[in-house]
Design a protein around this motif. Structure first.
Motif, mmCIF file in Angstrom:
data_model
loop_
_atom_site.group_PDB
_atom_site.id
_atom_site.type_symbol
_atom_site.label_atom_id
_atom_site.label_comp_id
_atom_site.label_asym_id
_atom_site.label_seq_id
_atom_site.Cartn_x
_atom_site.Cartn_y
_atom_site.Cartn_z
ATOM 1 N N SER A 340 0.852 -1.160 0.097
ATOM 2 C CA SER A 340 0.141 0.037 -0.017
ATOM 3 C C SER A 340 0.773 1.176 0.094
ATOM 4 O O SER A 340 1.940 1.368 0.882
ATOM 5 C CB SER A 340 -0.801 0.079 1.340
ATOM 6 O OG SER A 340 -1.489 1.311 1.219
ATOM 7 N N ASP A 341 0.449 2.309 -0.984
ATOM 8 C CA ASP A 341 1.194 3.409 -0.690
ATOM 9 C C ASP A 341 0.418 4.574 -0.013
ATOM 10 O O ASP A 341 0.579 5.869 -0.239
ATOM 11 C CB ASP A 341 1.451 3.829 -2.354
ATOM 12 C CG ASP A 341 0.201 4.105 -3.174
ATOM 13 O OD1 ASP A 341 -0.940 4.010 -2.750
ATOM 14 O OD2 ASP A 341 0.286 4.579 -4.112
ATOM 15 N N GLY A 342 -0.728 4.094 0.663
ATOM 16 C CA GLY A 342 -1.491 4.815 1.324
ATOM 17 C C GLY A 342 -2.595 5.549 0.634
ATOM 18 O O GLY A 342 -3.433 6.434 1.281
ATOM 19 N N THR A 343 -2.904 4.917 -0.464
ATOM 20 C CA THR A 343 -4.406 5.243 -1.070
ATOM 21 C C THR A 343 -5.077 4.152 -1.304
ATOM 22 O O THR A 343 -4.333 2.894 -1.285
ATOM 23 C CB THR A 343 -3.836 5.973 -2.449
ATOM 24 O OG1 THR A 343 -3.414 5.089 -3.199
ATOM 25 C CG2 THR A 343 -3.143 7.192 -2.379
ATOM 26 N N LEU A 344 -6.147 4.049 -1.793
ATOM 27 C CA LEU A 344 -7.087 3.008 -1.862
ATOM 28 C C LEU A 344 -6.730 2.329 -3.025
ATOM 29 O O LEU A 344 -6.607 0.993 -3.260
ATOM 30 C CB LEU A 344 -8.761 3.391 -2.103
ATOM 31 C CG LEU A 344 -9.496 2.341 -2.154
ATOM 32 C CD1 LEU A 344 -9.403 1.377 -1.228
ATOM 33 C CD2 LEU A 344 -11.008 2.802 -2.248
ATOM 34 N N VAL A 345 -6.579 2.979 -4.279
ATOM 35 C CA VAL A 345 -6.199 2.409 -5.291
ATOM 36 C C VAL A 345 -4.646 1.810 -5.408
ATOM 37 O O VAL A 345 -4.338 0.721 -6.102
ATOM 38 C CB VAL A 345 -6.371 3.549 -6.595
ATOM 39 C CG1 VAL A 345 -5.042 4.354 -6.527
ATOM 40 C CG2 VAL A 345 -6.294 2.553 -7.886
ATOM 41 N N GLY A 346 -3.840 2.316 -4.539
ATOM 42 C CA GLY A 346 -2.678 1.946 -4.322
ATOM 43 C C GLY A 346 -2.254 0.663 -3.354
ATOM 44 O O GLY A 346 -1.315 0.178 -2.870
#
Length: 495
Positions: A340-346
């Motif tokens: 996870s990059d801290g976003t929902l899509v990520g």
């Protein structure tokens, strides 16, 4: 320093200094490097990136002679000193140190004379000093400080006078201070901090005024701040304390049945954590540095996501496995590697390493040089060493150390200066130490410590000076500290 023992140590033959390279040393007779000048030792540590010198580790001390061993752990490096708690069979469990310059090992101080020992625990480096908790039999478990000498190993503060002690816990370095929880007998268990002096050891934040206490847990350094979880009677709260002002702010608050855990900083502005709102399953959350930017990302059925590991601004973890009591996880992929990059899509699956509901169950996640290394079972090679750059195509098997479906089951992964150290089990050798620079099919074994297929179970790899230290077991010495020379290529010739 008290109670020094004569120990078998390594000859480091310095290329360009005494005319030969540093390679594997055979035989039991080895000499100390302590007679070499500091200037020569400094020269040995310059001239390029370090690498393992040969494959032959050597014991740095038989602290408890006999088959039982001293059980030295954990290993914590402060400068060129490696500290650990060990039991020599006489003094009980006390604080010991190995100096990487002289390769001498000794008990630092007999904190509690007699067989019971002071039982040092929670060893924590803050700058160039070591803090730990011990019980000297008079003050109870309290906070201590050591510079590696007997006279420099002192009680920091008697926070709760008497034999009960304040029992400091959760020791965490933030900047130049140590934060921890303690119970002084008046305020209950609260947040304290120390600079290593009596005057500078103080109650920092009282979350429950008076003698009552919250359960304070998961103390975590986050870009110069301290994050922690407080469990109260009515709520569970994520607090973040600013290092410069000491002001604590609420970043998340949930009802009393909430479990909040696995605080994991990534980069400078992101703190990831898991929340179980009483359902036995967890949601991944992130805060971007402000209470208003604290957000849920994704719910994971089955077992909790585990082994949250930062790599840059991204966090990697295993998720989707079946729950402890058989609760279904990800029925399509099973337990696999996520990021996870801290976003929902990520927030997504990296790769389905083992297609189907069983999953590859990645473990030992460890970041090195922009890659993530881990152990996983693809259903064909058994549990082996893998690496990932965060993409499906860049997630590959590093090496099949033990061909066949059983695999070598790598554990205790640790990174030191661009080299990965770990233990693995192979036929005829048992569980022994290995190292790799991350290149495919380039992992190499160290010499067997436990012969004839027995297992040395090496673990706790750390670097100090020109060595990588670790704990391992052999049939004659038991569980003791070992070391492998680790020097620039110009100073050591590999076998």
């Amino acid at each position: 320093m008290a109670a020094w023992r004569g120990v078998a140590v390594l000859v480091l033959m310095l290329s360009g200094v005494v005319g030969v390279g540093c390679g594997a040393v055979d035989g039991e007779g080895v000499e100390a490097w302590g007679g070499v000048s500091g200037a020569v030792r400094e020269a040995a540590l310059t001239g390029g990136d370090p690498q393992p010198c040969g494959r032959s580790p050597w014991p740095v001390g038989d602290l408890h002679p006999g088959e039982e061993g001293s059980s030295p752990e954990p290993m914590v490096v402060v400068g060129e000193q490696v500290f650990y708690a060990a039991d020599d069979g006489v003094s009980g469990r006390e604080l010991w140190v190995t100096d990487a310059g002289s390769m001498a090992s000794g008990r630092v101080k007999d904190l509690r004379p007699g067989a019971q020992g002071g039982t040092p625990r929670f060893l924590t480096r803050v700058g160039g000093r070591l803090f730990f908790v011990a019980d000297d039999g008079v003050h109870g478990p309290e906070l201590w400080l050591s510079d590696g000498t007997e006279q420099g190993t002192v009680l920091v503060a008697d926070i709760r006078p008497g034999a009960q002690g304040s029992a400091p816990d959760g020791l965490t370095a933030v900047g130049g201070r140590l934060y921890f929880t303690a119970d002084d007998g008046v305020h209950g268990r609260e947040l304290w901090s120390s600079d290593g002096t009596l005057k500078g050891t103080q109650l920092t934040q009282e979350f429950a005024p008076g003698p009552d206490s919250f359960v304070l847990d998961d103390l975590t350094e986050w870009d110069g701040r301290l994050a922690l979880v407080a469990y109260g009677a009515d709520s569970v709260t994520l607090w973040v304390t600013e290092g410069d002002t000491g002001t604590a702010r609420v970043f998340y608050r949930g009802p009393a049945q909430t479990v909040l855990f696995s605080l994991t900083p990534a980069g400078r502005d992101r703190l990831y954590f898991l929340v179980d709102q009483g359902r036995g399953e967890a949601d991944l959350w992130v805060t971007w540095g402000l209470p208003l930017l604290t957000l849920p990302l994704l719910h994971f059925p089955g077992d909790y996501p585990v082994a949250l590991t930062p790599l840059g601004d991204t966090v990697y973890f295993m998720a989707g496995a079946e729950g402890f009591f058989g609760e279904p996880g990800d029925l399509l992929h099973g337990g696999e590697l996520w990021k996870s990059d801290g976003t929902l899509v990520g927030t997504r699956l990296v790769k389905d390493v083992r297609p189907g509901p069983l999953g590859s169950l990645p473990s030992g996640l460890t970041a090195m040089d922009g890659q993530l290394y881990f152990a996983a079972d693809d259903g064909v090679h058994g549990r082996e060493l893998w690496r990932s750059d965060g993409t499906a195509q860049g997630t590959v098997l590093v090496q099949d150390l033990e061909p066949g479906p059983e695999g070598s089951a790598p554990t205790s992964l640790a990174v030191e200066d661009g080299w990965l150290f770990f233990s693995a089990t192979t036929a005829g050798r048992g569980r022994e130490a290995w190292f790799s620079n991350g290149a495919l099919d380039r992992a190499e074994p160290m010499r067997d410590i436990a012969p004839a297929g027995l297992s040395a179970d090496p673990r706790g790899f750390v670097r100090a000076g020109g060595y990588v230290f670790f704990v391992a077991t052999d049939p004659e010495r038991g569980e003791e500290p070992w070391a492998l020379p680790f020097l620039p290529a110009a100073r050591c010739s590999r076998q």
